[in-house]
Scaffold this motif. Sequence first.
Motif, PDB file in Angstrom:
ATOM      1  N   ARG A  57      -9.612  -2.099  -4.816  1.00  0.00           N
ATOM      2  CA  ARG A  57      -8.732  -2.496  -3.704  1.00  0.00           C
ATOM      3  C   ARG A  57      -7.930  -1.298  -3.189  1.00  0.00           C
ATOM      4  O   ARG A  57      -7.859  -1.056  -1.986  1.00  0.00           O
ATOM      5  CB  ARG A  57      -7.795  -3.626  -4.131  1.00  0.00           C
ATOM      6  N   PHE A 112     -10.568  -5.146   4.851  1.00  0.00           N
ATOM      7  CA  PHE A 112      -9.303  -4.606   4.397  1.00  0.00           C
ATOM      8  C   PHE A 112      -8.562  -4.179   5.651  1.00  0.00           C
ATOM      9  O   PHE A 112      -9.183  -3.833   6.650  1.00  0.00           O
ATOM     10  CB  PHE A 112      -9.515  -3.404   3.468  1.00  0.00           C
ATOM     11  N   PRO A 155      -5.087  -1.960   7.457  1.00  0.00           N
ATOM     12  CA  PRO A 155      -4.035  -0.958   7.254  1.00  0.00           C
ATOM     13  C   PRO A 155      -2.670  -1.625   7.187  1.00  0.00           C
ATOM     14  O   PRO A 155      -2.519  -2.811   7.452  1.00  0.00           O
ATOM     15  CB  PRO A 155      -4.144  -0.063   8.487  1.00  0.00           C
ATOM     16  N   GLY A 156      -1.709  -0.863   6.780  1.00  0.00           N
ATOM     17  CA  GLY A 156      -0.343  -1.390   6.716  1.00  0.00           C
ATOM     18  C   GLY A 156       0.635  -0.246   6.532  1.00  0.00           C
ATOM     19  O   GLY A 156       0.249   0.926   6.537  1.00  0.00           O
ATOM     20  N   GLY A 166       1.976   0.685   3.981  1.00  0.00           N
ATOM     21  CA  GLY A 166       1.891   1.205   2.610  1.00  0.00           C
ATOM     22  C   GLY A 166       1.406   0.097   1.697  1.00  0.00           C
ATOM     23  O   GLY A 166       1.093  -0.999   2.145  1.00  0.00           O
ATOM     24  N   TYR A 200       6.419  -7.390  -0.347  1.00  0.00           N
ATOM     25  CA  TYR A 200       5.332  -6.394  -0.339  1.00  0.00           C
ATOM     26  C   TYR A 200       4.077  -6.909   0.320  1.00  0.00           C
ATOM     27  O   TYR A 200       3.191  -6.132   0.700  1.00  0.00           O
ATOM     28  CB  TYR A 200       5.053  -5.884  -1.755  1.00  0.00           C
ATOM     29  N   LYS A 201       4.002  -8.257   0.494  1.00  0.00           N
ATOM     30  CA  LYS A 201       2.893  -8.794   1.282  1.00  0.00           C
ATOM     31  C   LYS A 201       3.296 -10.144   1.818  1.00  0.00           C
ATOM     32  O   LYS A 201       4.340 -10.683   1.435  1.00  0.00           O
ATOM     33  CB  LYS A 201       1.584  -8.825   0.505  1.00  0.00           C
TER      34      LYS A 201
HETATM   35  N1  SAJ Z   1      -2.745  -4.492   1.346  1.00  0.00           N
HETATM   36  C1  SAJ Z   1      -3.068  -3.780   2.497  1.00  0.00           C
HETATM   37  N2  SAJ Z   1      -4.279  -3.986   3.079  1.00  0.00           N
HETATM   38  C2  SAJ Z   1      -5.190  -4.870   2.550  1.00  0.00           C
HETATM   39  C3  SAJ Z   1      -4.842  -5.576   1.366  1.00  0.00           C
HETATM   40  C4  SAJ Z   1      -3.612  -5.383   0.785  1.00  0.00           C
HETATM   41  O1  SAJ Z   1      -2.274  -2.984   2.987  1.00  0.00           O
HETATM   42  O2  SAJ Z   1      -6.263  -5.020   3.129  1.00  0.00           O
HETATM   43  C5  SAJ Z   1      -1.448  -4.268   0.710  1.00  0.00           C
HETATM   44  C6  SAJ Z   1      -0.634  -5.536   0.604  1.00  0.00           C
HETATM   45  O3  SAJ Z   1       0.147  -5.709   1.774  1.00  0.00           O
HETATM   46  C7  SAJ Z   1       0.238  -5.249  -0.609  1.00  0.00           C
HETATM   47  C8  SAJ Z   1      -0.658  -4.385  -1.464  1.00  0.00           C
HETATM   48  O4  SAJ Z   1      -1.679  -3.859  -0.618  1.00  0.00           O
HETATM   49  O5  SAJ Z   1       1.379  -4.500  -0.245  1.00  0.00           O
HETATM   50  C9  SAJ Z   1      -1.287  -5.161  -2.609  1.00  0.00           C
HETATM   51  O6  SAJ Z   1      -1.840  -6.367  -2.099  1.00  0.00           O
HETATM   52  P1  SAJ Z   1      -2.958  -7.135  -2.975  1.00  0.00           P
HETATM   53  O7  SAJ Z   1      -3.104  -8.514  -2.482  1.00  0.00           O
HETATM   54  O8  SAJ Z   1      -4.197  -6.312  -3.026  1.00  0.00           O
HETATM   55  O9  SAJ Z   1      -2.342  -7.042  -4.430  1.00  0.00           O
HETATM   56  P2  SAJ Z   1      -1.442  -8.056  -5.289  1.00  0.00           P
HETATM   57  O10 SAJ Z   1      -0.685  -7.158  -6.183  1.00  0.00           O
HETATM   58  O11 SAJ Z   1      -0.701  -9.064  -4.532  1.00  0.00           O
HETATM   59  O12 SAJ Z   1      -2.484  -8.913  -6.103  1.00  0.00           O
HETATM   60  C10 SAJ Z   1      -3.536  -8.228  -6.640  1.00  0.00           C
HETATM   61  C11 SAJ Z   1      -4.662  -9.219  -6.674  1.00  0.00           C
HETATM   62  N3  SAJ Z   1      -5.102  -9.329  -5.280  1.00  0.00           N
HETATM   63  C12 SAJ Z   1      -6.317  -9.691  -4.876  1.00  0.00           C
HETATM   64  O13 SAJ Z   1      -7.285  -9.652  -5.615  1.00  0.00           O
HETATM   65  C13 SAJ Z   1      -6.458 -10.165  -3.472  1.00  0.00           C
HETATM   66  C14 SAJ Z   1      -5.583  -8.683  -7.669  1.00  0.00           C
HETATM   67  O14 SAJ Z   1      -5.953  -7.381  -7.291  1.00  0.00           O
HETATM   68  C15 SAJ Z   1      -4.930  -8.675  -9.016  1.00  0.00           C
HETATM   69  O15 SAJ Z   1      -5.299  -9.870  -9.675  1.00  0.00           O
HETATM   70  C16 SAJ Z   1      -3.429  -8.601  -8.979  1.00  0.00           C
HETATM   71  O16 SAJ Z   1      -3.119  -7.757  -7.901  1.00  0.00           O
HETATM   72  C17 SAJ Z   1      -2.930  -8.037 -10.299  1.00  0.00           C
HETATM   73  O17 SAJ Z   1      -2.080  -8.675 -10.877  1.00  0.00           O
HETATM   74  O18 SAJ Z   1      -3.460  -7.012 -10.719  1.00  0.00           O
END
Ligand code: SAJ
Length: 439
Positions: free
Chosen positions: A230, A268, A270-271, A273, A341-342
């Motif tokens: 990710r 995926f 952008p954002g 951060g 954060y999201k």
């Molecule tokens: N984000 C982006 N662009 C994207 C996806 C996410 O900028 O396309 C940002 C989000 O806004 C956020 C950060 O990345 O600030 C993390 O978002 P996330 O949904 O990838 O991560 P978490 O921490 O909410 O949850 C993740 C789980 N998410 C998914 O699988 C969708 C997974 O990776 C893990 O089970 C969990 O972290 C963990 O506990 O490790």
Amino acid sequence: MNQTMDYKASLLQRIEDKTARVGVVGLGYVGLPFAVEKAKVGYAVVGIDRSAKRVAQVNAGQNYISDVKDEDLRELVGRGLIQATTSFDCVPELDVIVIAVPTPLTKNLAPDLQYVEGVTAEIAKYLRPGQLISLESTTYPGTTEEVMLPILQTSGLKLNRDFFLAHSPERVDPGNARYTTKNTNKVVGGVGPESLEVAVAFYSKTIEHVVPVSSAKAAELVKVFENTFRAVNIALVNEITLLCDRMGLNVWEVLDAAFTKPFGIMPFYPGPGVGGHCIPLDPHYLEWKAKEYNFNTHFISLAGEINRKMPEFTVEKAIRVLSQMGKPLKGAKVLLLGMAYKANLSDYRESPAIEVYKLLKKGGAEVVFHDEWTPHVEEHGVVADSVELTDELLGAVDLVIITTNHKNVDYERVVRLSKAVLDTRYATRGIQSPNVVLL
Ligand code: SAJ
């Protein structure tokens, strides 16, 4: 000949007939949902947490984790199936102990295992034959076997004869209503075949699909790989955003079109951060461990570098928008929409919005934020309260930056009443207006 007690058989029996008493160390976004799932099928669960406040809330049946239903916790506590304590002296009564404590990073991005080590040392004091210990916290390959096992062996007990040790990474996606603790496939790795057998039996009682792997190390790497996947893909779209900015292209249009490909791609976006307690941190656990093998994980370092650059880029873009209005950053009035954060959750740990807030303040702007999910923010030196999103406020500020795309905001109203909007999440999708600038 005195038959040495077959602790594995008796533990398997207790797991099977649900007389096994389950301990969950760490009652956070992983531990509390797990405790509820185990209690729901009839296991007696004891939560152990260092926060007396959380322990009191659980014992009063007061839920504080949005992925847990209030009535479930209330009912299970009422029936005595869930209780909580701050003390480890209940460990001898437990048959299975699941550990879900934080695994943060130090300031220079090295693993900080103080919580895992501390908890393991407490458990080792009380460890007795017939117990399974399972680590769920995300960590580098080798933690369970190289760090936890030696601590547990100080008890004098023998692995896979007296006690069993496994790693089963949590896969909680905070706020995801579709995939829960119960229906998310669960990877399980044991330190030896007997530990794997016991751990698979335990997890299979409440999780629909358990995925056994050959070792605890493999299970640890599975999870860190998932989060690295990710982080790297988010960094890729963030890097394309930086390039589109230079090329004068709309990255959102490009990505939307790319994601129409029906195969071989995954969306995926952008954002400003990357926040949360997982994606910005976990991959660096692997980066750190890989160095022991004289190996550089280039993708992890580069992804971290690019993702950590995005708050700065957001502020750079904000300065450009303000200067087109004849406004220097110094003294400009800026409103941040969203500090979580999201979207649609109340967690603001490592939130990029906080970094944007700090950079704007450093540049002399007057900054306020509105986020109903995070009424008060206290992190990384920022202490502030959410302000009401009034028409007056929207009219008064020079720039609104949408940092989190919560669904409970009327973005059409925001665009209509604001002088300028910098949208870092494409929350204004479908709203055409000359005063909206996309990241
Ligand atoms: N984000 C982006 N662009 C994207 C996806 C996410 O900028 O396309 C940002 C989000 O806004 C956020 C950060 O990345 O600030 C993390 O978002 P996330 O949904 O990838 O991560 P978490 O921490 O909410 O949850 C993740 C789980 N998410 C998914 O699988 C969708 C997974 O990776 C893990 O089970 C969990 O972290 C963990 O506990 O490790």
